[in-house]
Motif scaffolding. Structure first.
Motif, PDB file in Angstrom:
ATOM      1  N   VAL A 132      30.219  64.708   7.092  1.00  0.00           N
ATOM      2  CA  VAL A 132      30.961  64.032   8.164  1.00  0.00           C
ATOM      3  C   VAL A 132      31.186  62.584   7.726  1.00  0.00           C
ATOM      4  CG1 VAL A 132      30.970  63.348  10.602  1.00  0.00           C
ATOM      5  CG2 VAL A 132      29.932  65.525   9.926  1.00  0.00           C
ATOM      6  N   LYS A 133      32.471  62.252   7.470  1.00  0.00           N
ATOM      7  CA  LYS A 133      32.809  60.921   6.941  1.00  0.00           C
ATOM      8  C   LYS A 133      32.935  59.915   8.079  1.00  0.00           C
ATOM      9  CE  LYS A 133      36.516  62.703   5.212  1.00  0.00           C
ATOM     10  NZ  LYS A 133      37.770  63.024   4.508  1.00  0.00           N
ATOM     11  N   ALA A 134      32.554  58.678   7.792  1.00  0.00           N
ATOM     12  CA  ALA A 134      32.441  57.691   8.876  1.00  0.00           C
ATOM     13  C   ALA A 134      33.495  56.589   8.831  1.00  0.00           C
ATOM     14  CB  ALA A 134      31.052  57.052   8.832  1.00  0.00           C
ATOM     15  N   GLY A 135      34.508  56.756   7.969  1.00  0.00           N
ATOM     16  CA  GLY A 135      35.510  55.692   7.845  1.00  0.00           C
ATOM     17  C   GLY A 135      36.147  55.304   9.167  1.00  0.00           C
ATOM     18  N   HIS A 136      36.321  56.284  10.080  1.00  0.00           N
ATOM     19  CA  HIS A 136      37.020  56.002  11.339  1.00  0.00           C
ATOM     20  C   HIS A 136      36.104  55.452  12.433  1.00  0.00           C
ATOM     21  CE1 HIS A 136      40.633  58.806  10.271  1.00  0.00           C
ATOM     22  NE2 HIS A 136      40.081  58.276   9.198  1.00  0.00           N
ATOM     23  N   MET A 137      34.818  55.238  12.120  1.00  0.00           N
ATOM     24  CA  MET A 137      33.910  54.624  13.104  1.00  0.00           C
ATOM     25  C   MET A 137      34.079  53.100  12.958  1.00  0.00           C
ATOM     26  SD  MET A 137      29.878  55.412  13.696  1.00  0.00           S
ATOM     27  CE  MET A 137      29.842  57.062  13.046  1.00  0.00           C
ATOM     28  N   ARG A 138      35.224  52.605  13.446  1.00  0.00           N
ATOM     29  CA  ARG A 138      35.677  51.273  13.039  1.00  0.00           C
ATOM     30  C   ARG A 138      34.821  50.125  13.551  1.00  0.00           C
ATOM     31  NH1 ARG A 138      39.831  53.451  10.498  1.00  0.00           N
ATOM     32  NH2 ARG A 138      41.132  54.881  11.672  1.00  0.00           N
ATOM     33  N   ASN A 139      34.038  50.379  14.612  1.00  0.00           N
ATOM     34  CA  ASN A 139      33.175  49.296  15.124  1.00  0.00           C
ATOM     35  C   ASN A 139      31.826  49.233  14.392  1.00  0.00           C
ATOM     36  OD1 ASN A 139      32.318  51.637  16.138  1.00  0.00           O
ATOM     37  ND2 ASN A 139      32.069  50.963  18.269  1.00  0.00           N
ATOM     38  N   ALA A 140      31.565  50.210  13.513  1.00  0.00           N
ATOM     39  CA  ALA A 140      30.290  50.193  12.777  1.00  0.00           C
ATOM     40  C   ALA A 140      30.366  49.189  11.639  1.00  0.00           C
ATOM     41  CB  ALA A 140      29.991  51.583  12.233  1.00  0.00           C
ATOM     42  N   GLU A 141      29.228  48.566  11.356  1.00  0.00           N
ATOM     43  CA  GLU A 141      29.205  47.528  10.320  1.00  0.00           C
ATOM     44  C   GLU A 141      29.388  48.137   8.922  1.00  0.00           C
ATOM     45  OE1 GLU A 141      26.028  44.170   9.138  1.00  0.00           O
ATOM     46  OE2 GLU A 141      26.112  44.754  11.261  1.00  0.00           O
ATOM     47  N   ASP A 142      28.764  49.318   8.685  1.00  0.00           N
ATOM     48  CA  ASP A 142      28.824  49.978   7.380  1.00  0.00           C
ATOM     49  C   ASP A 142      29.541  51.317   7.518  1.00  0.00           C
ATOM     50  OD1 ASP A 142      27.243  47.950   6.240  1.00  0.00           O
ATOM     51  OD2 ASP A 142      25.448  48.900   7.071  1.00  0.00           O
ATOM     52  N   CYS A 143      29.776  51.978   6.399  1.00  0.00           N
ATOM     53  CA  CYS A 143      30.349  53.333   6.415  1.00  0.00           C
ATOM     54  C   CYS A 143      29.254  54.288   5.956  1.00  0.00           C
ATOM     55  CB  CYS A 143      31.501  53.437   5.419  1.00  0.00           C
ATOM     56  SG  CYS A 143      33.041  52.772   6.006  1.00  0.00           S
ATOM     57  N   VAL A 144      28.558  54.901   6.892  1.00  0.00           N
ATOM     58  CA  VAL A 144      27.470  55.820   6.529  1.00  0.00           C
ATOM     59  C   VAL A 144      27.953  57.260   6.727  1.00  0.00           C
ATOM     60  CG1 VAL A 144      25.050  56.423   6.881  1.00  0.00           C
ATOM     61  CG2 VAL A 144      25.835  54.081   7.350  1.00  0.00           C
ATOM     62  N   ASP A 145      28.290  57.931   5.627  1.00  0.00           N
ATOM     63  CA  ASP A 145      28.695  59.340   5.700  1.00  0.00           C
ATOM     64  C   ASP A 145      27.424  60.189   5.817  1.00  0.00           C
ATOM     65  OD1 ASP A 145      31.265  58.360   5.247  1.00  0.00           O
ATOM     66  OD2 ASP A 145      31.163  58.711   3.098  1.00  0.00           O
ATOM     67  N   LEU A 146      27.566  61.393   6.376  1.00  0.00           N
ATOM     68  CA  LEU A 146      26.385  62.221   6.628  1.00  0.00           C
ATOM     69  C   LEU A 146      26.579  63.618   6.046  1.00  0.00           C
ATOM     70  CD1 LEU A 146      23.627  62.421   8.168  1.00  0.00           C
ATOM     71  CD2 LEU A 146      24.949  63.397  10.070  1.00  0.00           C
ATOM     72  N   LEU A 147      25.636  64.048   5.213  1.00  0.00           N
ATOM     73  CA  LEU A 147      25.689  65.367   4.562  1.00  0.00           C
ATOM     74  C   LEU A 147      24.607  66.257   5.178  1.00  0.00           C
ATOM     75  CD1 LEU A 147      26.913  67.013   2.133  1.00  0.00           C
ATOM     76  CD2 LEU A 147      25.062  66.075   0.748  1.00  0.00           C
ATOM     77  N   TYR A 148      24.965  67.524   5.454  1.00  0.00           N
ATOM     78  CA  TYR A 148      24.035  68.420   6.159  1.00  0.00           C
ATOM     79  C   TYR A 148      24.184  69.847   5.624  1.00  0.00           C
ATOM     80  CZ  TYR A 148      21.978  70.896  10.188  1.00  0.00           C
ATOM     81  OH  TYR A 148      21.217  71.687  11.008  1.00  0.00           O
ATOM     82  N   ASN A 149      23.054  70.536   5.449  1.00  0.00           N
ATOM     83  CA  ASN A 149      23.108  71.930   4.956  1.00  0.00           C
ATOM     84  C   ASN A 149      22.363  72.912   5.867  1.00  0.00           C
ATOM     85  OD1 ASN A 149      20.487  71.244   4.520  1.00  0.00           O
ATOM     86  ND2 ASN A 149      20.360  72.051   2.436  1.00  0.00           N
ATOM     87  N   GLY A 150      22.235  72.548   7.131  1.00  0.00           N
ATOM     88  CA  GLY A 150      21.548  73.447   8.059  1.00  0.00           C
ATOM     89  C   GLY A 150      20.079  73.115   8.208  1.00  0.00           C
ATOM     90  N   THR A 151      19.520  72.369   7.255  1.00  0.00           N
ATOM     91  CA  THR A 151      18.123  71.935   7.378  1.00  0.00           C
ATOM     92  C   THR A 151      17.973  70.427   7.161  1.00  0.00           C
ATOM     93  OG1 THR A 151      17.935  72.965   5.189  1.00  0.00           O
ATOM     94  CG2 THR A 151      16.580  73.896   6.912  1.00  0.00           C
ATOM     95  N   ASP A 152      18.573  69.940   6.080  1.00  0.00           N
ATOM     96  CA  ASP A 152      18.351  68.523   5.739  1.00  0.00           C
ATOM     97  C   ASP A 152      19.583  67.676   6.010  1.00  0.00           C
ATOM     98  OD1 ASP A 152      15.842  69.200   4.646  1.00  0.00           O
ATOM     99  OD2 ASP A 152      16.863  69.884   2.819  1.00  0.00           O
ATOM    100  N   PHE A 153      19.347  66.494   6.578  1.00  0.00           N
ATOM    101  CA  PHE A 153      20.407  65.493   6.725  1.00  0.00           C
ATOM    102  C   PHE A 153      20.239  64.467   5.606  1.00  0.00           C
ATOM    103  CE2 PHE A 153      19.941  66.967  11.141  1.00  0.00           C
ATOM    104  CZ  PHE A 153      21.265  67.197  11.477  1.00  0.00           C
ATOM    105  N   HIS A 154      21.332  64.161   4.890  1.00  0.00           N
ATOM    106  CA  HIS A 154      21.303  63.096   3.878  1.00  0.00           C
ATOM    107  C   HIS A 154      22.289  62.023   4.332  1.00  0.00           C
ATOM    108  CE1 HIS A 154      19.575  65.788   0.640  1.00  0.00           C
ATOM    109  NE2 HIS A 154      20.091  66.678   1.465  1.00  0.00           N
ATOM    110  N   GLU A 155      21.784  60.823   4.559  1.00  0.00           N
ATOM    111  CA  GLU A 155      22.695  59.721   4.913  1.00  0.00           C
ATOM    112  C   GLU A 155      23.185  59.056   3.635  1.00  0.00           C
ATOM    113  OE1 GLU A 155      21.042  57.093   7.849  1.00  0.00           O
ATOM    114  OE2 GLU A 155      20.491  58.769   9.165  1.00  0.00           O
ATOM    115  N   LEU A 156      24.495  58.794   3.574  1.00  0.00           N
ATOM    116  CA  LEU A 156      25.076  58.128   2.404  1.00  0.00           C
ATOM    117  C   LEU A 156      25.636  56.785   2.841  1.00  0.00           C
ATOM    118  CD1 LEU A 156      26.186  61.497   1.888  1.00  0.00           C
ATOM    119  CD2 LEU A 156      25.853  60.306  -0.276  1.00  0.00           C
TER     120      LEU A 156
END
Ligand SMILES: Nc1ncnc2c1ncn2[C@@H]1O[C@H](COP(=O)(O)OP(=O)(O)O)[C@@H](O)[C@H]1O
Ligand SMILES: Cc1ncc(COP(=O)(O)OP(=O)(O)O)c(N)n1
Length: 273
Positions: A179-203
């Motif tokens: 889930v890409k975060a480019g459009h979360m325009r009020n956020a200070e950073d762009c934190v994309d989120l990777l998920y495989n059903g068990t683990d969340f990886h923040e980028l």
């Protein structure tokens, strides 16, 4: 030596900022050989999309099969797919040549639905085809927040709702969701989120203050595809893609009267590919 071979199934942007043109640029920068299955020709510049010519579904499928049987595909991605019949044809061709999580070829599905300016690139009736035909075949899907809203009805405004969206999309059957975060325009950073059903990886990544992010999603997905073609794991490939897009947005340039493109032409050192 022959480089890894990768395929993009996507539309043409006459302005050269997004679509197949962005994919080929990123593939070249990543040191892989790019091949194309064209789905649509858009009449497009930096301001908007003025026309779309959709390619017949059997011709889209034939392009995929032609390059797969002769050259071979080590990873594939999708971009603009235009309509449900094209999606159906891609699903059939993918199964025949082994593209997708149940075949041996990694498959990145970027569910492109609109241009930056809001012009529609996917017909309304094609959303269901994306969910039912391509998501279950995908190694990774890479929606932006507008696409998340269209596909799930969820409004992502923070990390908690980003996680909720990743879980909702995972239920459609891809192996991983980014889930890409480019459009979360009020956020200070762009934190994309990777998920495989068990683990969340923040980028995490910086947010650059620029209107020139045209082709950003295409460039990210192409970099991930290139890395998968080299044999990286999905978390490794997505981490590479994130490093690649951060530098490409940093080096984006103005073009025309609207949104300029991201630029993947900074130099990769040998240990970065
Ligand atoms: N202003 C920005 N600065 C830095 N990274 C950005 C910026 N905008 C988008 N990105 C990154 O570019 C990639 C594409 O993001 P996004 O804009 O969400 O998708 P899309 O291009 O498909 O609309 C993501 O990795 C996102 O974090
Ligand atoms: C032909 C074509 N394909 C894709 C897009 C949108 O690409 P994307 O990388 O998602 O770019 P932006 O949303 O950042 O423009 C397009 N405009 N045209």
């Amino acid at each position: 030596m022959t480089p890894p071979t990768v395929l993009t199934i996507a539309g043409s942007d006459s302005g050269g900022g997004a679509g197949i043109q962005a994919d080929l640029r990123a593939f070249f920068a990543c040191g892989v050989h790019g091949m194309t299955a064209l789905t649509a020709v858009t009449v497009q510049n930096t301001i908007g999309v003025m026309g779309i010519h959709e390619i017949p579904p059997d011709i889209v499928a034939a392009q995929i099969e032609a390059v797969a049987v002769d050259i071979g595909v080590q990873a594939a991605k999708t971009g603009m797919l235009a309509n449900a019949d094209i999606i159906q044809a891609i699903a059939g061709a993918a199964d025949r040549v082994g593209i997708g999580k149940d075949g041996h070829i990694p498959f990145i599905v970027d569910p492109v639905s609109a241009s930056m300016g809001g012009d529609q690139l996917l017909r309304d009736d094609a959303l269901e085809a994306l969910r039912s035909e391509l998501f279950p075949r995908a190694t990774v899907i890479t929606p932006n927040l507008d696409e998340v809203r269209l596909l799930t009805g969820l409004d992502v405004t923070d990390m908690a709702t980003q996680r909720e969206a990743a879980e909702a999309l995972y239920a459609y059957g891809p192996e991983w969701v980014l889930v890409k975060a480019g459009h979360m325009r009020n956020a200070e950073d762009c934190v994309d989120l990777l998920y495989n059903g068990t683990d969340f990886h923040e980028l995490p990544g910086p947010r650059f203050d620029t209107p020139n992010t045209h082709g950003g999603g295409d460039t990210l997905a192409s970099a991930i595809t290139s890395s998968l073609a080299r044999g990286s794991s999905v978390p490794e490939a997505v981490a590479f893609g994130k490093r690649f897009i951060v530098r490409s947005v940093r080096d984006a340039y103005p073009l025309g009267k609207g949104h300029g493109p991201v630029s993947p032409f900074w130099r990769l050192s040998a240990d970065e590919v």
